[in-house]
Write a protein that holds these residues in place. Structure first.
Motif, PDB file in Angstrom:
ATOM      1  N   VAL A 155       0.827  -1.207   0.000  1.00  0.00           N
ATOM      2  CA  VAL A 155       0.000   0.000   0.000  1.00  0.00           C
ATOM      3  C   VAL A 155       0.866   1.264   0.000  1.00  0.00           C
ATOM      4  N   LYS A 156       1.938   1.238   0.751  1.00  0.00           N
ATOM      5  CA  LYS A 156       2.768   2.446   0.915  1.00  0.00           C
ATOM      6  C   LYS A 156       3.605   2.751  -0.326  1.00  0.00           C
ATOM      7  N   PHE A 157       4.147   1.705  -0.953  1.00  0.00           N
ATOM      8  CA  PHE A 157       5.103   1.942  -2.028  1.00  0.00           C
ATOM      9  C   PHE A 157       4.583   1.558  -3.416  1.00  0.00           C
ATOM     10  N   LEU A 158       3.784   0.491  -3.511  1.00  0.00           N
ATOM     11  CA  LEU A 158       3.255   0.107  -4.819  1.00  0.00           C
ATOM     12  C   LEU A 158       2.004   0.904  -5.157  1.00  0.00           C
ATOM     13  N   LYS A 159       1.103   1.033  -4.187  1.00  0.00           N
ATOM     14  CA  LYS A 159      -0.094   1.843  -4.413  1.00  0.00           C
ATOM     15  C   LYS A 159       0.137   3.319  -4.116  1.00  0.00           C
ATOM     16  N   LYS A 160       1.283   3.618  -3.499  1.00  0.00           N
ATOM     17  CA  LYS A 160       1.688   4.993  -3.206  1.00  0.00           C
ATOM     18  C   LYS A 160       0.654   5.755  -2.370  1.00  0.00           C
ATOM     19  N   GLN A 161       0.083   5.050  -1.400  1.00  0.00           N
ATOM     20  CA  GLN A 161      -0.838   5.689  -0.457  1.00  0.00           C
ATOM     21  C   GLN A 161      -0.014   6.152   0.743  1.00  0.00           C
ATOM     22  N   LYS A 162       0.455   7.385   0.705  1.00  0.00           N
ATOM     23  CA  LYS A 162       1.415   7.878   1.680  1.00  0.00           C
ATOM     24  C   LYS A 162       0.847   7.995   3.088  1.00  0.00           C
ATOM     25  N   ASP A 163      -0.461   8.206   3.202  1.00  0.00           N
ATOM     26  CA  ASP A 163      -1.055   8.372   4.523  1.00  0.00           C
ATOM     27  C   ASP A 163      -1.544   7.058   5.115  1.00  0.00           C
TER      28      ASP A 163
END
Length: 325
Positions: free
Chosen positions: A62-70
């Motif tokens: 989620v953090k790096f592949l989907k780039k959901q930073k929050d």
């Protein structure tokens, strides 16, 4: 004055996904403790390794592949990982656990959009994938307390024994009390009906689950297995046997009650439970696998959209077909 509106629903609650998932983890703790007592520290390692790797994999995804930073972990991945670990045999290797977690988190969950959008229970998808891919490792059952008597490590599970030798042979090796507390071979976290019931009661007290699916699921197993048992009491196990062995209690209480992959209405939940119960006994009694819980729940997961559409409540002021009166 400026009024702002947001998308429905408009109900307010203090509950969060994180709180709900933490309650599920707490509810599974008695089964984890009993499983560790029965199968030793290797069982604890498998469950914790699966849970931790699932949480790390979801965070990275989620953090790096989907780039959901929050993104903040909501522990849903921990629940999936723990349930997967509880559905495994002591015969699996660490890399096989990792494969199962990847299938559960990436394919069964995030390929469909993530939490709340998956059609199938992720932990069961991972388990079935491992069962098909590594049948020997997944069906190598260890004797309870094998670590105290290393000369006798493996044994047939009660369900395997039933299909090969009949109910009399099962009862000559294991009592109903041993089946109830968990002193039988089987998947790590499914053996103790007592521990699972204690955890389920906690979820009921916390108002996290509804009883319709477990009651209809287990009730259908009782009715259907009774019919077969009266037809041939040697070949088919009695209802109490089917309740206490295999993954029925874990499946009915913790897997089939998943809020995302089950129907939304009480009638739909009833149909879901009945269907899962019938399929479980059919597979156990006539299928190529001695256990049918995982397959039955996944099959019923596929029918959930149809069940919801079929049994959706009529909107007030409209006819049965949906037109206004």
């Amino acid at each position: 004055m400026r009024l702002s509106t947001e998308a429905a629903p408009h109900f307010r609650t203090n509950d969060t996904t994180q709180k709900i998932m933490l309650d599920v983890l707490i509810a599974l703790t008695p089964a984890v403790i009993v499983s560790t007592w029965i199968f030793g520290l290797r069982a604890l390692f498998i469950m914790l390794f699966s849970m931790v790797f699932a949480e790390v994999l979801e965070y990275v995804t989620v953090k790096f592949l989907k780039k959901q930073k929050d993104f903040k972990p909501d522990f849903s991945a921990s629940v999936t990982g723990l349930l997967l670990g509880m559905n495994l045999s002591l015969g699996v290797n660490w890399w096989q656990i990792m494969i199962g977690v990847v299938v559960s988190i990436l394919i069964a969950k995030h390929a469909f959009g993530g939490l709340g959008q998956n059609f199938f229970n992720p932990a069961l998808v991972g388990r079935v994938f491992l069962m098909i891919s590594f049948p020997t490792a997944m069906t190598t059952w260890y004797q309870p307390f094998y670590y105290k008597s290393p000369s006798i490590m493996t044994a047939a599970s009660p369900l395997s024994m039933l299909s090969e030798q009949g109910i009399d042979q099962v009862l000559s090796n294991y009592s109903y009390w041993e089946m109830f507390v968990g002193k039988i071979p089987g998947s790590i976290g499914e053996v103790s009906a007592l521990a699972l019931i204690i955890g389920f009661i906690y979820l009921l007290v916390r108002n996290r689950v509804k009883v319709m699916i477990p009651l209809s699921y287990i009730g259908t197993v009782v009715v259907f297995s009774s019919i077969l048992y009266f037809a041939d009491p040697i070949k088919f196990g009695n209802p109490l046997f089917h309740i206490l062995t295999g993954g029925l209690m874990l499946g009915a209480l913790f897997m089939a009650t998943d809020m995302v992959t089950t129907p939304m209405t009480p009638k739909g939940e009833f149909v879901f439970g009945v269907g899962a119960g019938v399929l479980t006994i059919l597979i156990r009694s006539f299928g190529g696998y001695p256990e049918g819980v995982s397959f039955s729940i996944l099959i019923m997961n596929a029918f959930v959209p149809l069940i919801d559409d079929w049994l959706k409540p009529r909107i007030y002021g409209t006819s049965k077909g949906g037109a206004e009166n």
